[in-house]
Design an enzyme around this catalytic site. Structure first.
Site, PDB file in Angstrom:
ATOM      1  CD  GLU A  16      -1.727  -2.390   1.550  1.00 17.59           C
ATOM      2  OE1 GLU A  16      -0.550  -2.629   1.903  1.00 17.59           O
ATOM      3  OE2 GLU A  16      -2.618  -3.265   1.570  1.00 17.59           O
ATOM      4  CG  PHE A  38      -9.979 -10.031  11.051  1.00 14.71           C
ATOM      5  CD1 PHE A  38      -8.738 -10.409  11.562  1.00 14.71           C
ATOM      6  CD2 PHE A  38     -10.164 -10.033   9.683  1.00 14.71           C
ATOM      7  CE1 PHE A  38      -7.715 -10.800  10.702  1.00 14.71           C
ATOM      8  CE2 PHE A  38      -9.149 -10.421   8.821  1.00 14.71           C
ATOM      9  CZ  PHE A  38      -7.913 -10.802   9.339  1.00 14.71           C
ATOM     10  CD  GLN A  39      -7.422  -7.608   7.638  1.00 17.09           C
ATOM     11  OE1 GLN A  39      -8.280  -7.364   6.808  1.00 17.09           O
ATOM     12  NE2 GLN A  39      -6.237  -8.116   7.319  1.00 17.09           N
ATOM     13  CE  LYS A  68     -16.816  -6.976   3.500  1.00 19.79           C
ATOM     14  NZ  LYS A  68     -16.176  -8.201   3.975  1.00 19.79           N
ATOM     15  CG  MET A  92      21.993  12.716   3.587  1.00 22.57           C
ATOM     16  SD  MET A  92      23.165  13.908   2.909  1.00 22.57           S
ATOM     17  CE  MET A  92      22.261  14.506   1.499  1.00 22.57           C
TER      18      MET A  92
HETATM   19  C1  LIG Z   1      12.134   6.073   5.706  1.00 17.23           C
HETATM   20  C2  LIG Z   1      13.392   6.739   6.040  1.00 17.23           C
HETATM   21  N1  LIG Z   1      14.243   6.208   6.957  1.00 17.23           N
HETATM   22  C3  LIG Z   1      15.401   6.823   7.261  1.00 17.23           C
HETATM   23  C4  LIG Z   1      15.750   7.996   6.663  1.00 17.23           C
HETATM   24  C5  LIG Z   1      17.052   8.691   7.021  1.00 17.23           C
HETATM   25  N2  LIG Z   1      17.931   8.781   5.868  1.00 17.23           N
HETATM   26  C6  LIG Z   1      18.029   9.887   5.106  1.00 17.23           C
HETATM   27  S1  LIG Z   1      19.071   9.719   3.824  1.00 17.23           S
HETATM   28  C7  LIG Z   1      19.457   8.152   4.285  1.00 17.23           C
HETATM   29  C8  LIG Z   1      20.460   7.350   3.512  1.00 17.23           C
HETATM   30  C9  LIG Z   1      19.932   6.970   2.200  1.00 17.23           C
HETATM   31  O1  LIG Z   1      20.808   6.007   1.635  1.00 17.23           O
HETATM   32  P1  LIG Z   1      20.699   5.612   0.113  1.00 17.23           P
HETATM   33  O2  LIG Z   1      19.295   5.304  -0.228  1.00 17.23           O
HETATM   34  O3  LIG Z   1      21.697   4.589  -0.194  1.00 17.23           O
HETATM   35  O4  LIG Z   1      21.049   6.985  -0.611  1.00 17.23           O
HETATM   36  P2  LIG Z   1      22.453   7.779  -0.629  1.00 17.23           P
HETATM   37  O5  LIG Z   1      22.412   8.823   0.430  1.00 17.23           O
HETATM   38  O6  LIG Z   1      23.537   6.782  -0.390  1.00 17.23           O
HETATM   39  O7  LIG Z   1      22.502   8.381  -1.980  1.00 17.23           O
HETATM   40  C10 LIG Z   1      18.766   7.782   5.434  1.00 17.23           C
HETATM   41  C11 LIG Z   1      18.914   6.503   6.117  1.00 17.23           C
HETATM   42  C12 LIG Z   1      14.824   8.540   5.746  1.00 17.23           C
HETATM   43  N3  LIG Z   1      15.033   9.701   5.130  1.00 17.23           N
HETATM   44  N4  LIG Z   1      13.678   7.890   5.436  1.00 17.23           N
END
Ligand SMILES: Cc1ncc(C[n+]2csc(CCOP(=O)(O)OP(=O)(O)O)c2C)c(N)n1
Ligand SMILES: [Mg+2]
Lengths: 582, 189
Positions: A66, A128-129, A178, A491
């Site tokens: 979803e 349920f659900q 429903k 990042m």
């Molecule tokens: C759902 C979610 N969890 C954690 C984060 C924190 N976060 C921001 S950037 C990042 C790293 C992303 O890694 P990648 O997809 O390999 O991209 P890169 O920065 O290496 O280009 C994380 C963990 C987020 N933005 N969203």
């Protein structure tokens, strides 16, 4: 008559007795929905059953989760400007939508989300659900409503579309029990054009307009900054008209990207944390800041204590709650950006601001030397994200829809893609939702089937919604996927390097061979690690009919600069890691 | 500087609306001192009165967020000085303590309170006033032992002679006719 036309015609019959679930489908068609995204389950089964008789008039895309459905609906809404629609079942189906709904709320994306709910007699019994979807979604929806009687369905859907799309757009959720889906009603559809408790926008205040014009005419160093409001308000042409006449340089927020052509001479680049050098430092040097359709997010402003204190501020904004929320304005112009910019352009004097614009060019030259050249034309071995993004953009003649996930590659995508038409850059801004990219690209491709749609994703984020490869395969969607694989949650790694003494706590991530995964779905792909093979690999990707996955090996220490560290001032923007350790 | 403000909202009487309003406050770490809901002078229009202790700048932003809720017609804020307001308090004491001396009766009279109900066991006293007043009576009565005590949320009216709601609704209607939203423009095309 085609089957599609027959179904559409049938959906338009008024004053007939039908079930609530058929009324849902007919109402969606009446609102102009053509593609919807969803996933079936117990509590929404009557709606799916009704959909079966309208499956040509209303194309349903079965995602693999979803979250994929809601992000796809977002991508669809962002490229088309229409309301995105997704449906899910009660309980887990509905809770799986929440991330996307929160994302749409903070990024003002118009959505109508429909969830099935247990029979009204069971509400509150932990059936349920059963989960309290209206309660759960309340803080992240523009409006939500639970429907328990079939008679309420057409009116609620009409209201939902009106609220989602008007004023500052946003997500709306309808939770339908429903028994309301099974029950019968005399169907009649009327669109909603007015709700007495809701003012989508205010008429333009002429005195304020004149005040703004005076400030603009008197300013020596005016600077315009804009956000997604330009595209949401369909004000791209008006923006261009305004800056062309006044000669005012303009910079964009992440979500404002593509509202103004990349090569427009007054387009001076991106604002904020990983934005361009000029726009950030000039924010604290201009004498007038004109903000249009943006909300002064902290990723744009850095610390507010030193933000544009020297400047007068004009804020053009449709949402009254954004005025003076973060930044105190001198003149607030409430209303529709299109109308306001058009009126302003009429009354301001023409200007050139040659010297001032030159200052931006000089700042750009500094950034170009210190950052951009080595990102785009690196001398050392190992590919950079910047060069891949730029080569892809160039290959498509800057005409593609570019989608990105969240992380370093997202910033590289925003900095180095170029655009020649609006609604072409799709990313998760306010929420920064990893996993957004792939499903959003599915929605974008369905919204713009005749354009190239490219998604740049990280190795981390791609794995958050990797299951949507199944959707791409089943629907045969020609989405071009470029994974910028740095083998890290890049990042976060960058922040660890700069601000956590290189303590790389759980940011090294193992990934599958993405090309093999794609292959398992019957999707062709390739790896590339060498600079001299990059152009060829890109060419093959675009020349291959249908979907394609290109996995690109990126150097792990390819960090994103410039950077305004969190909580710092925009004028303290760093151009290199050496600046950071100074 | 934090001080007491009264937020008043006029809205449709829809399920969940109070929740929508209060989450705006709780999300911003604002404590609700009191909250009261009732019908307004106009049938179908609901009125919610909330008392909070906050800085005015923050109150302004909060009121705009509340005003933005689709089912809210209008939200306002006022200082205490700008409104006429009351709270009601009920006190339960032992009838025995009431009978033992005339002290309680004196308190009731001097505080302009009244007796609601007397049974052989207990007596219920009612007082309407500002919080300081109902609190003062509580302190007085508690010397004799208050068995139960409750104070209502605040109700408040502005100092203007009539509730200008019907006028407001008319103006709102004119405003909505005046703004040419994109959906209206599209319809016209
Ligand atoms: C759902 C979610 N969890 C954690 C984060 C924190 N976060 C921001 S950037 C990042 C790293 C992303 O890694 P990648 O997809 O390999 O991209 P890169 O920065 O290496 O280009 C994380 C963990 C987020 N933005 N969203
Ligand atoms: Mg990565």
């Amino acid at each position: 008559m085609t089957t599609k036309e027959k179904e559409t015609k049938r959906s338009q019959q008024q004053d007939v007795e039908i079930t609530g679930s058929e009324a849902v489908i007919r109402s969606l068609i009446a609102e102009g929905a053509e593609v919807i995204f969803g996933y079936p389950g117990g509590a929404i089964m009557p709606v799916y059953d009704a959909l079966y008789d309208y499956r040509n008039a209303l194309r349903h895309i079965l995602t693999r989760h979803e979250q994929g459905a809601v992000h796809a609906a977002q991508g669809y809404a962002r490229v088309t400007g229409k309301v995105g629609v997704c449906i899910a079942t009660s309980g887990p189906g509905a809770t799986n939508l929440m991330t996307g709904i929160a994302d749409a709320q903070i990024d003002s994306t118009p959505l109508v989300c429909i969830t099935g709910q247990v029979t009204s007699g069971l509400l509150g019994t932990d059936a349920f659900q059963e989960s309290d979807v209206v309660g759960l979604s309340m803080p992240v929806t523009k409006w939500n409503f639970q429907i328990t009687t079939p008679e309420d369905i057409p009116e609620a859907i009409a209201k939902a579309f009106y609220i989602a799309a008007s004023g500052r757009p946003g997500p709306v959720l309808l939770d339908i029990t429903k028994d309301a889906q099974f029950g019968k009603l005399k169907y009649k559809y009327a669109k909603c054009h007015k709700i007495r408790s809701y003012v989508p926008e205010y008429p333009v205040n002429k005195e304020k307009l004149a005040e703004a014009a005076t400030l603009i005419n008197e300013a020596k160093k005016p600077f315009l900054i804009f956000g997604q409001g330009i595209m949401l308000g369909e004000a791209e042409r008006e923006l261009k008209g305004f800056i062309d006449k006044t000669g005012i340089p303009a910079a964009w927020t992440l979500l404002g990207l593509s509202a103004l052509n990349s090569d427009h001479p007054l387009n001076v680049g991106m604002l904020g944390m990983h934005g361009n050098y000029g726009p950030n430092i000039k924010t604290n040097e201009c004498d007038l800041l004109i903000a249009v359709g943006m909300r002064f997010d902290d990723r744009v402003t850095g610390t507010l204590k030193t933000y544009a204190k020297q400047a007068k501020i004009i804020h053009i904004e449709i949402d009254p709650a954004e005025i003076n929320k973060n930044v105190k304005t001198d003149v607030a112009l409430l209303g529709d950006a299109k109308k306001i910019l058009r009126l302003l352009t009429h009354i301001v004097s023409p200007n050139k601001h040659k010297e001032w614009v030159k200052e931006f060019k000089q700042a750009h030259a500094i950034e170009d030397k210190k950052v951009i050249q080595s990102d785009l034309y690196p001398k050392k071995p190992g590919l950079t994200m910047g060069e891949v993004v730029r080569r892809v953009s160039e290959y498509t003649k800057n005409k593609a829809v570019i989608v990105s996930d969240v992380g370093q590659h997202q910033m590289a995508t925003a900095r180095y893609s170029k655009f020649t038409q609006p609604r072409s850059h799709i990313t998760s801004g306010g929420l920064g939702t990893m996993g957004y990219g792939l499903p959003a690209a599915i929605g974008a491709k369905l919204g713009e089937p005749n354009r190239e749609v490219v998604v740049f994703a990280g190795d981390g984020g791609f794995q958050m919604t990797i299951q949507e490869l199944g959707t791409i395969a089943q629907e045969k969607l020609g989405v071009k996927m470029v994974i910028l694989n740095n083998h890290f949650l890049g990042m976060v790694r960058q922040w660890q390097e700069l601000f956590f003494e290189k303590r790389y706590s759980f940011t090294e991530i193992l990934s599958p061979d993405f090309v093999k995964v794609a292959d398992a779905y019957g999707i062709p792909g390739n790896h590339v690690s060498d600079r001299d093979k990059l152009d060829d690999a890109i060419k093959v990707m675009f020349e291959t009919e249908g979907p394609y996955l290109l996995e690109v090996n990126i150097e792990k220490d390819d960090n994103v600069f410039p950077m305004v560290p969190a909580g710092a001032s925009v004028s303290d923007i760093l151009l290199s890691p050496e600046d950071a350790t100074k | 500087m934090k001080k007491e403000f009264i937020i008043t909202t006029y809205s449709e009487n829809h399920i969940g609306l109070t929740n929508r309003i209060t989450i705006i406050l709780t999300r911003r770490q604002v404590n609700i001192e009191s909250l009261t809901g009732s019908e307004s002078a106009l049938p179908g229009i609901h009125k919610i009165t909330i008392v909070i202790n906050e800085e005015e700048e923050k109150v302004k932003n909060i009121v705009k967020q509340i005003d933005k809720i689709v089912d809210v017609l209008k939200a306002f804020y006022h200082t205490n000085e700008e409104m006429i307001y009351q709270e009601i308090a009920l006190y339960k004491v032992l009838t025995k303590s009431l009978m033992e001396s005339d002290e309680i009766e004196k308190l009731i009279r001097s505080h302009n309170a009244r007796i609601l109900e007397i049974t052989p066991e207990y007596t219920v006293i009612e007082k309407t006033g500002h919080k300081e007043e109902t609190q003062e009576l509580f302190q007085g009565l508690n010397k004799f032992g208050v068995l139960q005590f409750i104070r209502s949320g605040r109700i408040a009216l502005t100092r203007s002679p009539i509730e200008k709601l019907s006028e407001f609704l008319k103006e709102r209607d004119e405003l909505l006719e005046k703004v040419e939203t994109r959906s209206k423009l599209r319809k016209a095309n």
